[in-house]
Enzyme design. Structure first.
Site, PDB file in Angstrom:
ATOM      1  N   ARG A  13       0.809  -1.219   0.000  1.00 32.55           N
ATOM      2  CA  ARG A  13       0.000   0.000   0.000  1.00 32.55           C
ATOM      3  C   ARG A  13       0.842   1.269   0.000  1.00 32.55           C
ATOM      4  O   ARG A  13       0.475   2.264   0.609  1.00 32.55           O
ATOM      5  CB  ARG A  13      -0.925   0.034   1.235  1.00 32.55           C
ATOM      6  CG  ARG A  13      -1.941  -1.079   1.269  1.00 32.55           C
ATOM      7  CD  ARG A  13      -3.066  -0.737   0.346  1.00 32.55           C
ATOM      8  NE  ARG A  13      -3.987  -1.859   0.236  1.00 32.55           N
ATOM      9  CZ  ARG A  13      -5.245  -1.802   0.559  1.00 32.55           C
ATOM     10  NH1 ARG A  13      -5.739  -0.704   1.027  1.00 32.55           N
ATOM     11  NH2 ARG A  13      -6.010  -2.842   0.396  1.00 32.55           N
ATOM     12  N   ARG A  42      -3.026   6.487   0.515  1.00 29.37           N
ATOM     13  CA  ARG A  42      -3.450   7.682   1.243  1.00 29.37           C
ATOM     14  C   ARG A  42      -2.435   8.308   2.177  1.00 29.37           C
ATOM     15  O   ARG A  42      -2.660   9.404   2.657  1.00 29.37           O
ATOM     16  CB  ARG A  42      -4.743   7.369   1.999  1.00 29.37           C
ATOM     17  CG  ARG A  42      -5.926   7.311   1.062  1.00 29.37           C
ATOM     18  CD  ARG A  42      -7.144   6.765   1.742  1.00 29.37           C
ATOM     19  NE  ARG A  42      -6.919   5.369   2.108  1.00 29.37           N
ATOM     20  CZ  ARG A  42      -7.862   4.560   2.573  1.00 29.37           C
ATOM     21  NH1 ARG A  42      -9.076   5.021   2.763  1.00 29.37           N
ATOM     22  NH2 ARG A  42      -7.582   3.315   2.874  1.00 29.37           N
ATOM     23  N   ARG A  45      -6.600  12.169  -5.845  1.00 32.70           N
ATOM     24  CA  ARG A  45      -7.919  11.609  -5.534  1.00 32.70           C
ATOM     25  C   ARG A  45      -9.003  12.662  -5.368  1.00 32.70           C
ATOM     26  O   ARG A  45     -10.183  12.359  -5.472  1.00 32.70           O
ATOM     27  CB  ARG A  45      -7.813  10.721  -4.284  1.00 32.70           C
ATOM     28  CG  ARG A  45      -7.232   9.359  -4.559  1.00 32.70           C
ATOM     29  CD  ARG A  45      -8.258   8.396  -5.162  1.00 32.70           C
ATOM     30  NE  ARG A  45      -9.171   7.925  -4.142  1.00 32.70           N
ATOM     31  CZ  ARG A  45     -10.389   8.378  -3.933  1.00 32.70           C
ATOM     32  NH1 ARG A  45     -10.876   9.315  -4.695  1.00 32.70           N
ATOM     33  NH2 ARG A  45     -11.131   7.895  -2.968  1.00 32.70           N
ATOM     34  N   ASP A 102      -6.360  -2.675  -8.212  1.00 30.96           N
ATOM     35  CA  ASP A 102      -6.998  -3.320  -7.066  1.00 30.96           C
ATOM     36  C   ASP A 102      -7.297  -4.765  -7.406  1.00 30.96           C
ATOM     37  O   ASP A 102      -7.515  -5.092  -8.579  1.00 30.96           O
ATOM     38  CB  ASP A 102      -8.288  -2.592  -6.670  1.00 30.96           C
ATOM     39  CG  ASP A 102      -8.727  -2.994  -5.274  1.00 30.96           C
ATOM     40  OD1 ASP A 102      -8.188  -2.429  -4.308  1.00 30.96           O
ATOM     41  OD2 ASP A 102      -9.571  -3.898  -5.142  1.00 30.96           O
ATOM     42  N   TYR A 124     -14.827 -12.069  -1.007  1.00 24.78           N
ATOM     43  CA  TYR A 124     -15.562 -10.874  -1.445  1.00 24.78           C
ATOM     44  C   TYR A 124     -16.764 -11.239  -2.303  1.00 24.78           C
ATOM     45  O   TYR A 124     -17.838 -10.657  -2.177  1.00 24.78           O
ATOM     46  CB  TYR A 124     -14.639  -9.927  -2.215  1.00 24.78           C
ATOM     47  CG  TYR A 124     -13.707  -9.151  -1.323  1.00 24.78           C
ATOM     48  CD1 TYR A 124     -14.213  -8.268  -0.367  1.00 24.78           C
ATOM     49  CD2 TYR A 124     -12.332  -9.290  -1.413  1.00 24.78           C
ATOM     50  CE1 TYR A 124     -13.364  -7.556   0.465  1.00 24.78           C
ATOM     51  CE2 TYR A 124     -11.475  -8.576  -0.584  1.00 24.78           C
ATOM     52  CZ  TYR A 124     -12.001  -7.716   0.355  1.00 24.78           C
ATOM     53  OH  TYR A 124     -11.168  -7.008   1.174  1.00 24.78           O
TER      54      TYR A 124
END
Ligand code: CP3
Length: 347
Positions: free
Chosen positions: A29, A33, A42, A78, A155
């Protein structure tokens, strides 16, 4: 001291379990962010737009390479992206994660899953890799990735992030024949997807099995391991592979049997003990606790040195965190950590 290598050479040398000039580093990651430049991007584009626009995905991929000097550039994408080509619509809800409005719970839904070529289903992923291969020019190894069948099934069946994935386990234990059909479809898609990434320029591919820690070893062997093994077997000789999971102390030996070139472990076991349990038959990625980065630098440095001491120059180590960077992490500490690992491992 050996000649200074490029980040790409350093990474690929370690993956072959030969001795690079210093230990390669990247962070799970890393393109996200914690970076102000990513948050800026973003503000102008939703997450999936960045992931599906090769120029934007390439820009986000390069941000941590420029800022931290990492040796691996993980494609900004992703694990959910191939679902579109499988005929399963999804969204990524901010602060929640992947959500599927119509979860896959029936035989009809499983049989409707398509196995598509990535050129047709996710051409933008391949285009982003081609762009990056040119732009990186050896500065860092280009890492492709996919979700592993078990984590994707979590998922698909649950429809949203969950702690225990009860519906998924209900299918696995209660309708094993249906479960195996679902795993087969995901496996076939994943093999095509990762082969496509390798052809488009990925130097290494990582298979993310983020929720594997929910299983004991007998369930793993019966319901999951054959599919993971098939993926790694299909990629042998095509592209080096990394297996990623967390909370899987109970599964380590069985994970090693699936045949990845490198096994990524989290912080729950000392790295030398994890490597020993794998019989030193694979490379090893890890394993700093991402929460350690919230502590003062001296504490981070101590924990990084402990990892390097335990590895003790054994060839095949890729330095990483045990899981993803937390969004509140100070990027300056990450840059300092890369420098420190490089200096502390210089040979
Ligand atoms: O640096 C990188 O690692 C970038 C690329 C990357 C993303 N997702 C971007 C992303 C990678 C390798 C992933 C993998 C991924 N996606 C996994 C496996 C790794 C793991 O963390 O265990 C999983 C389980 C997912 C599914 C997913 N997508 C989750 C759980 C989330 C986070 C939800 C949230 O908002 O906290 C996403 C969205 C996502 N994927 C973001 C990023 C940067 C955040 C989206 C945003 O910018 O708002």
């Amino acid at each position: 001291m050996t000649r200074t290598m490029t980040g790409r050479d350093r990474f690929l040398t370690a993956v072959r379990r030969e001795q690079p000039d210093r230990t390669p580093v990247w962070f799970m990651r890393q393109a996200g962010r914690c970076l102000p430049e990513y948050r800026e991007l973003r503000k102008r584009h939703p997450f999936l737009e960045v992931a599906r626009t090769p120029e934007l995905a390439a820009r986000a991929t390069l941000m941590p390479v420029d800022r931290f000097g990492v040796d691996g550039a993980v494609l900004f994408a992703d694990i959910m992206l191939p679902l579109e080509s499988m005929g399963v619509p999804f969204e990524i809800q901010p602060g929640v994660g992947p959500v599927i409005a119509d979860p896959i719970r029936t035989a009809a839904a499983v049989d409707a899953i398509r196995v598509a070529e990535p050129e047709e289903g996710t051409p933008y992923v391949l285009e982003a890799l081609r762009l990056l291969r040119r732009e990186l020019d050896g500065r860092a190894a280009l890492l492709g990735f996919a979700g592993a069948p078990f984590t994707m099934a979590c998922y698909l069946v649950e429809g949203r992030p969950s702690k225990e994935y009860p519906s998924t386990k209900a299918m696995m234990y209660g309708e094993p024949e249906l479960w195996h059909r679902l795993m087969r479809a995901i496996t076939d898609t994943t093999i095509l997807y990762l082969k496509g990434q390798a052809e488009a320029g990925a130097d290494v591919v990582q298979l993310f099995d983020s929720w594997l820690g929910l299983l004991n070893v007998s369930s793993y062997r019966e319901y999951v391991q054959p599919y993971t093994t098939q993926i790694f077997t299909s990629l042998k000789g095509i592209v080096p592979t990394v297996h990623f999971s967390t909370g899987t102390v109970q599964l380590l030996e069985a994970i090693g049997e699936t045949g990845p070139d490198v096994v990524s472990v989290d912080w729950r076991l000392p790295i030398d003990e994890a490597w020993e349990r794998l019989g030193h038959r694979t490379g090893m990625q890890g394993n700093l606790d991402p929460a350690r980065l919230m502590a003062p630098w001296e504490s981070i440095r101590g924990a990084a040195d402990d990892i390097l001491d335990r590895v003790d120059n054994r060839p095949g180590h890729v330095f990483n965190l045990g899981h993803g960077i937390m969004p509140q992490t100070d990027p300056d500490k990450l840059a300092r950590l890369v420098q420190h690992v490089h200096l502390g491992s210089a040979r």
